[in-house]
Scaffold this active site. Structure first.
Site, short mmCIF file in Angstrom:
data_model
loop_
_atom_site.label_atom_id
_atom_site.label_comp_id
_atom_site.label_asym_id
_atom_site.label_seq_id
_atom_site.Cartn_x
_atom_site.Cartn_y
_atom_site.Cartn_z
CE LYS A 111 42.27 -3.80 23.41
NZ LYS A 111 40.93 -3.79 22.96
CE LYS A 215 38.43 -8.50 27.41
NZ LYS A 215 37.82 -7.23 27.03
CE LYS A 218 34.11 -7.22 19.61
NZ LYS A 218 34.59 -6.13 20.47
N1 AQP Z 1 35.45 -11.84 27.95
C1 AQP Z 1 34.54 -11.00 28.38
N2 AQP Z 1 33.81 -11.28 29.49
C2 AQP Z 1 32.85 -10.42 29.92
N3 AQP Z 1 32.55 -9.26 29.30
C3 AQP Z 1 33.25 -8.94 28.20
N4 AQP Z 1 33.20 -7.89 27.36
C4 AQP Z 1 34.12 -8.04 26.39
N5 AQP Z 1 34.77 -9.19 26.57
C5 AQP Z 1 34.27 -9.78 27.68
C6 AQP Z 1 32.28 -6.78 27.50
O1 AQP Z 1 31.65 -6.59 26.24
C7 AQP Z 1 31.39 -5.21 26.07
C8 AQP Z 1 31.86 -4.75 24.73
O2 AQP Z 1 33.24 -4.87 24.64
P1 AQP Z 1 34.00 -4.06 23.50
O3 AQP Z 1 33.74 -4.65 22.19
O4 AQP Z 1 33.68 -2.63 23.60
O5 AQP Z 1 35.48 -4.13 23.86
P2 AQP Z 1 36.30 -5.12 24.68
O6 AQP Z 1 35.89 -5.17 26.09
O7 AQP Z 1 37.70 -4.71 24.49
O8 AQP Z 1 35.92 -6.49 23.97
P3 AQP Z 1 36.92 -7.36 23.19
O9 AQP Z 1 36.29 -8.53 22.58
O10 AQP Z 1 38.08 -7.64 24.08
O11 AQP Z 1 37.29 -6.42 21.99
P4 AQP Z 1 38.70 -6.05 21.45
O12 AQP Z 1 39.47 -7.33 21.37
O13 AQP Z 1 38.44 -5.44 20.13
O14 AQP Z 1 39.30 -5.08 22.41
C9 AQP Z 1 32.04 -4.47 27.23
O15 AQP Z 1 31.05 -4.17 28.18
C10 AQP Z 1 33.00 -5.47 27.77
O16 AQP Z 1 33.25 -5.29 29.15
#
Ligand code: AQP
Length: 349
Positions: A111, A215, A218
């Site tokens: 990040k 991965k 969002k």
């Molecule tokens: N691509 C993924 N595959 C499997 N699991 C995923 N998770 C997120 N992306 C994947 C799981 O979803 C849960 C919530 O995630 P989060 O919103 O707290 O943050 P994150 O993991 O950082 O998800 P994003 O979409 O990547 O959000 P941003 O871009 O805002 O940082 C977690 O259990 C995560 O493991």
């Protein structure tokens, strides 16, 4: 029943990765655990965001939880900032967390790189290692302290409810390990207050995005939202999803095991469509477009019932806010008891 806690950030529309990596598991685990599901807005503000959109994003995350099958009669759903004890416990946990361990967290490094301006001015000072670059960027004021202490707040989220199970995607496993370390250090210093917890992984803990590399996320924009409309879903999968690069022409044979669209087939398609896709790809009997179209159709079968439920909740927003308020009130009671015990153990009351 043991208690389970998990959350998602309202940083944008929840997507297939969130669902396959965590949310689907949450739904399945509702009968086995006492479940608490949180919308972690305090985590979401550690990266740049538009305050005008936040309330809507929080609401949409709640609707996505409900549309995916979280049942408010079985599980509590609430917004993290509505229970202020999360940040209080995080502060206490900060005092038993080594700074070096936080700076080594993979998500912090990623990040930091993603939300700094690329760090051109400090790049020259760092010798290129990811640890050092993250350190330089952080020290140069490119990221806020909240991003660094993000996993400590996560540890507090879980331990405020003394949860022992945490269903998450693979990217969060390191943070759950840090939570266990925090608990060990805290309990050693102040007595056995908090339990051990473990990450529960789904059978697809890391879904790749449309780019076929990173991965699904969002904030990267390589995601397919759970709320996508059918035509846009078909367009994204057939036009944007990267498939096997060997198949330059229609009659070039491919290697399904190395194709991200085939990985998606393995998750979203029934056996017969997986066999059709694998055989057709290897023999060049089908083109990538056909293969992607079938994949989009199968994803749509998953999303269609969620869309119907989402519409019902969206038309009745007061019902959603009632569920969130009720969840917060119940969580507040648990949180107050944990904080009382914690403050006492630390000699603060
Ligand atoms: N691509 C993924 N595959 C499997 N699991 C995923 N998770 C997120 N992306 C994947 C799981 O979803 C849960 C919530 O995630 P989060 O919103 O707290 O943050 P994150 O993991 O950082 O998800 P994003 O979409 O990547 O959000 P941003 O871009 O805002 O940082 C977690 O259990 C995560 O493991």
């Amino acid at each position: 029943m043991k208690r389970l806690f998990s959350g998602m950030q309202p940083t944008g529309a929840l997507h297939l990765g969130n669902y396959i990596g965590a949310l689907k598991n949450w739904v399945a685990l509702q009968d086995k655990y006492e479940c608490i599901f949180c919308i972690v807005d305090m985590h979401a503000i550690t990266i740049p965001y538009d305050p005008k959109l936040m309330r809507e994003r929080i609401f949409n995350a709640a609707v996505d939880y409900l549309a995916a099958g979280i049942d408010p009669l079985k599980s509590r759903i609430f917004i993290q900032s509505h229970v202020p004890q999360h940040t209080e416990l995080a502060w206490l946990f900060n005092t038993v967390t080594p700074l070096g361990q936080l700076m080594r967290m993979t998500q912090f490094k990623q990040k930091t790189a993603q939300f700094s301006d690329g760090g051109e001015d400090v790049k020259a000072d760092a010798d290129g290692s990811a640890d050092e670059r993250a350190g330089f960027l952080a020290l140069a004021g490119k990221v806020n302290a909240g991003l660094l202490t993000y996993p400590v707040l996560q540890a507090a989220d879980i331990m405020l409810y003394k949860a022992e199970a945490v269903p998450v995607g693979e990217d969060q496993v390191q943070h759950i390990e840090l939570t266990r370390d925090v608990v060990r250090r805290f309990n050693n210093a102040y007595g056995e207050i908090f339990p051990n917890c473990e990450a529960l992984l789904s059978n697809a803990p890391r879904l790749k995005g449309l780019d076929g590399v990173a991965k699904m996320s969002k904030s990267i924009g390589n995601h397919i939202p759970l709320s996508i409309e059918p035509a846009e879903l078909e367009r994204k999968v057939t036009r944007e999803a990267v498939s096997d690069p060997r198949r330059v022409r229609r009659d070039d044979p491919g290697v399904p095991e190395e194709c991200n669209v085939f990985d998606w087939h393995r998750i979203f398609s029934p056996d017969e469509d997986q066999i059709w896709a694998a055989q057709g790809c290897r023999s060049a009997g089908i083109g990538c477009f056909q293969c992607k179209k079938k994949c989009a159709e199968n994803i749509e079968k998953l999303l269609a019932p969620m869309r119907e439920k989402r519409e019902r909740f969206t038309k009745n927003p007061d019902d959603v806010w009632d569920i969130l308020n009720m969840g917060a009130a119940e969580c507040l009671r648990i949180a107050q008891a944990t904080m009382e015990e914690t403050r006492r153990a630390m000699g603060l009351i």
